[in-house]
Design an enzyme around this catalytic site. Structure first.
Site, PDB file in Angstrom:
ATOM      1  N   LYS A  22       0.472  -1.220  -0.119  1.00 43.81           N
ATOM      2  CA  LYS A  22      -0.025   0.278   0.131  1.00 43.81           C
ATOM      3  C   LYS A  22       0.634   1.112   0.022  1.00 43.81           C
ATOM      4  CE  LYS A  22      -2.267   2.848   3.639  1.00 43.81           C
ATOM      5  NZ  LYS A  22      -1.455   3.545   4.546  1.00 43.81           N
ATOM      6  N   ASN A  23       2.391   1.124   0.862  1.00 41.35           N
ATOM      7  CA  ASN A  23       2.342   2.652   1.325  1.00 41.35           C
ATOM      8  C   ASN A  23       2.953   2.990   0.410  1.00 41.35           C
ATOM      9  OD1 ASN A  23       1.514   3.210   3.294  1.00 41.35           O
ATOM     10  ND2 ASN A  23       3.121   2.320   5.033  1.00 41.35           N
ATOM     11  N   ARG A  93      -3.933   9.549   3.875  1.00 35.08           N
ATOM     12  CA  ARG A  93      -2.857  10.486   4.609  1.00 35.08           C
ATOM     13  C   ARG A  93      -1.486  11.255   2.917  1.00 35.08           C
ATOM     14  NH1 ARG A  93      -1.358  13.597   7.776  1.00 35.08           N
ATOM     15  NH2 ARG A  93       1.097  13.977   8.160  1.00 35.08           N
ATOM     16  N   CYS A 117      -4.824   8.322   9.185  1.00 39.40           N
ATOM     17  CA  CYS A 117      -5.309   7.908  10.455  1.00 39.40           C
ATOM     18  C   CYS A 117      -4.788   8.799  11.619  1.00 39.40           C
ATOM     19  CB  CYS A 117      -4.645   6.664  10.546  1.00 39.40           C
ATOM     20  SG  CYS A 117      -4.818   5.227   9.433  1.00 39.40           S
ATOM     21  N   ARG A 122       1.114  14.553  13.520  1.00 40.91           N
ATOM     22  CA  ARG A 122       1.012  14.136  11.929  1.00 40.91           C
ATOM     23  C   ARG A 122       1.215  15.625  11.276  1.00 40.91           C
ATOM     24  NH1 ARG A 122      -1.523   8.815   9.758  1.00 40.91           N
ATOM     25  NH2 ARG A 122       1.021   8.394   8.996  1.00 40.91           N
ATOM     26  N   PRO A 123       1.855  16.382  11.633  1.00 43.14           N
ATOM     27  CA  PRO A 123       2.477  17.362  11.296  1.00 43.14           C
ATOM     28  C   PRO A 123       3.734  17.707   9.798  1.00 43.14           C
ATOM     29  CG  PRO A 123       4.531  17.460  13.056  1.00 43.14           C
ATOM     30  CD  PRO A 123       3.053  16.278  12.668  1.00 43.14           C
ATOM     31  N   ILE A 124       3.392  18.334   8.777  1.00 45.33           N
ATOM     32  CA  ILE A 124       3.699  18.131   7.282  1.00 45.33           C
ATOM     33  C   ILE A 124       5.068  19.224   7.343  1.00 45.33           C
ATOM     34  CG2 ILE A 124       2.375  17.162   6.688  1.00 45.33           C
ATOM     35  CD1 ILE A 124       2.061  19.422   5.210  1.00 45.33           C
ATOM     36  N   ASP A 125       5.648  19.554   8.533  1.00 44.16           N
ATOM     37  CA  ASP A 125       6.707  20.676   8.494  1.00 44.16           C
ATOM     38  C   ASP A 125       8.168  20.658   8.183  1.00 44.16           C
ATOM     39  OD1 ASP A 125       7.303  18.695  11.013  1.00 44.16           O
ATOM     40  OD2 ASP A 125       8.583  20.183  12.019  1.00 44.16           O
ATOM     41  N   GLN A 126       8.833  19.367   8.092  1.00 44.05           N
ATOM     42  CA  GLN A 126       9.757  18.542   7.050  1.00 44.05           C
ATOM     43  C   GLN A 126       9.437  18.777   5.918  1.00 44.05           C
ATOM     44  OE1 GLN A 126      12.651  18.343   9.337  1.00 44.05           O
ATOM     45  NE2 GLN A 126      10.970  19.145  10.950  1.00 44.05           N
ATOM     46  N   ASP A 305       3.768   0.222  12.591  1.00 47.86           N
ATOM     47  CA  ASP A 305       2.299   0.170  11.827  1.00 47.86           C
ATOM     48  C   ASP A 305       2.244  -1.588  12.327  1.00 47.86           C
ATOM     49  OD1 ASP A 305       2.197   2.092  10.768  1.00 47.86           O
ATOM     50  OD2 ASP A 305       2.873   1.313   8.109  1.00 47.86           O
ATOM     51  N   ILE A 327       6.950   6.370  17.740  1.00 45.95           N
ATOM     52  CA  ILE A 327       6.545   7.332  16.270  1.00 45.95           C
ATOM     53  C   ILE A 327       5.096   8.084  16.510  1.00 45.95           C
ATOM     54  CG2 ILE A 327       6.504   7.024  14.190  1.00 45.95           C
ATOM     55  CD1 ILE A 327       9.450   5.512  14.777  1.00 45.95           C
ATOM     56  N   ARG A 397      -9.006  -0.026   3.599  1.00 40.55           N
ATOM     57  CA  ARG A 397      -8.491   1.093   3.661  1.00 40.55           C
ATOM     58  C   ARG A 397      -7.471   0.374   2.855  1.00 40.55           C
ATOM     59  NH1 ARG A 397      -6.816   5.331   6.710  1.00 40.55           N
ATOM     60  NH2 ARG A 397      -4.883   5.614   5.459  1.00 40.55           N
TER      61      ARG A 397
END
Ligand code: UD1
Length: 423
Positions: A22-23, A93, A117, A122-126, A305, A327, A397
């Site tokens: 999936k990923n 995501r 999920c 779950r920031p996206i700063d990076q 996971d 994580i 999903r």
């Protein structure tokens, strides 16, 4: 709403074929945008998240067709812009990959904030830090993100946290950035490598994927081609753990055993018998298992996971164990459901202290997110009596044909669409 009704207590036996990862699929599908050409992607799992990505690509203007066997023909040549602020990207995501892929090809992207999920902030700063370093400018208003650039220029980027999403996103945008980009403290997960392999096969120049330093030399253009997605090590790990929980004996086919090493090592430490072959393994129960401690870590550490199904196994293993989730800060929500089944687990911040019980009791539980949902199925397969898992849209999903696969292994499991049907 659909639910799974499971009559637990049967030892699982037989062979299971693992689907495409999936990923990796959810990174390679947006990466096709960079090619601006026709791509044939094989071994895609038939799961909801893949169907949502198909819808996103269609909405952007791509020609897309998908066969039942998981082969997608996607032609992104007719896409003119990457503008999709209508909420579709909230459904998963991995829509954040549109930022890197769209910036790379069109130098301008607008999307609604990615969903996925609910397992922490779950920031996206990076992602933002990396794409800004390449020349991108971000504007975030309400729930909509726009990133644009006059031109992209290679740069050296050190990630403050090891992030799979940020690594892949930066890698995608850097494919068309002038000169060299170096990503330091990069994620090493198999899907980082798979996405790099896909992009390289289409003409990119990416070296070092799978190590913590990735070097990308910008190219002018990519081309289309064929690519097959790697097997899903999280799905494979779920079946391995299900074998242990039900004291079963399974052959897991279509896998890359190396990707499963963190799980194999822990299951062996507990006393499971595991034999590895070229692209399969046998996992079988022989003797009473012993407890182990688990700490989730970036690859090649134990995957976050699989923390949930592993916790189910430890909850049924005599003795004490500790699971540390390093994580995601909010990935223990499903523990309340397990406690309902008779598990003895206390959670404090990021640690779960487990006192193993002899058996879990069948009852009605719910999937609180994707992997927690899989863990509930595993728990119900072991609990004697009839259980129900509600809210299985989370499971759909990410797990292909989950009830069929378990049924073929001897489980009594059935999808029920309305209240009246029973097992
Ligand atoms: C991906 C996977 C998910 C898996 C996770 C960790 C996909 C679609 N999802 O999620 O299944 O559980 O990797 O293996 O591939 N972080 C920041 N800032 C950022 C990005 C991340 O602080 O900009 C933090 C996160 O909050 C988390 C850690 O870094 O604590 C790792 O996150 P990341 O590897 O980015 O996970 P995802 O890409 O969201």
């Amino acid at each position: 709403m659909a639910k799974l009704v499971i009559e637990g207590g049967n030892r699982l036996r037989g062979k299971v074929n693992i689907s495409g990862f999936k990923n990796a699929a959810l990174a390679i599908l947006p990466a096709t945008i960079l090619t601006g050409d026709n791509c044939i992607i094989e071994n895609l799992p038939m799961i909801q998240d893949v169907f949502v990505y198909r819808d996103i690509l269609l909405k952007l203007g791509a020609d897309v067709s998908i066969s039942d066997s998981g082969l997608m023909n996607v032609d992104t040549s007719k896409i003119e812009k990457c503008f999709i602020p209508n909420g579709l990207t909230k459904k998963l995501r991995a829509s954040y990959y549109l930022l890197g892929a769209g910036l790379g090809r069109f130098k301008d992207v607008t999307i609604s904030y990615p969903g996925g999920c609910d397992i922490g902030l779950r920031p996206i700063d990076q992602h933002i830090k990396g794409l800004e370093a390449l020349g991108g400018t971000f504007e975030v208003k309400d729930d909509v993100i726009r990133v644009s650039a006059k031109k992209l220029k290679g740069n050296k980027i050190y990630l403050d946290v090891v992030s799979v999403g940020a690594t892949i996103n930066i890698m995608m945008a850097a494919v068309f950035a002038e000169g060299k980009t170096v990503i330091e403290n990069a994620a090493k997960e198999p899907h980082v490598v798979d996405t790099a392999n896909f992009l390289n096969a289409m003409g990119a120049s990416i070296r070092g994927a799978g190590t913590d330093v990735i070097r990308i030399t910008g190219v002018e253009k990519l081309h289309g081609g064929e690519y097959s997605v790697i097997p899903d090590q999280i799905e494979a790990g779920t079946y391995m753990i299900a074998a242990a929980v039900t004291k079963g004996d399974l052959i897991i086919n279509n896998i890359i055993p190396k990707h499963l090493e963190p799980v194999t090592a822990k299951l062996k430490e507990m006393g499971m018998n595991i034999e590895e072959y070229g692209d399969s393994l046998r996992v079988h129960y022989e003797k009473e298992l012993v407890p182990v401690n688990i700490k989730t870590l970036p690859y090649p550490g134990f995957p976050t996971d699989l923390q949930q199904p592993m916790t189910v196994l430890l909850a049924m293993t005599k003795g004490d164990s500790i699971v540390i989730e390093s994580i995601f800060e909010n990935r223990f929500k499903y523990i309340d459901e397990l406690v309902k089944m008779g598990a003895r687990i206390k959670v404090e911040n990021r640690a779960a202290a487990i006192k193993g019980v002899e058996k879990l009791n069948a009852t009605e539980v719910k999937a609180t997110d994707l992997r927690a949902g899989a863990a509930m199925v595993v728990a119900c397969l072991a609990a004697e009596g009839v259980s129900t898992v509600n809210d299985i849209y989370h499971i759909d999903r990410g797990y292909e044909f989950i009830e069929n696969k378990f049924m073929n292994l001897g489980a009594k499991i059935r999808r029920v669409e309305d209240e009246d049907q029973q097992i």
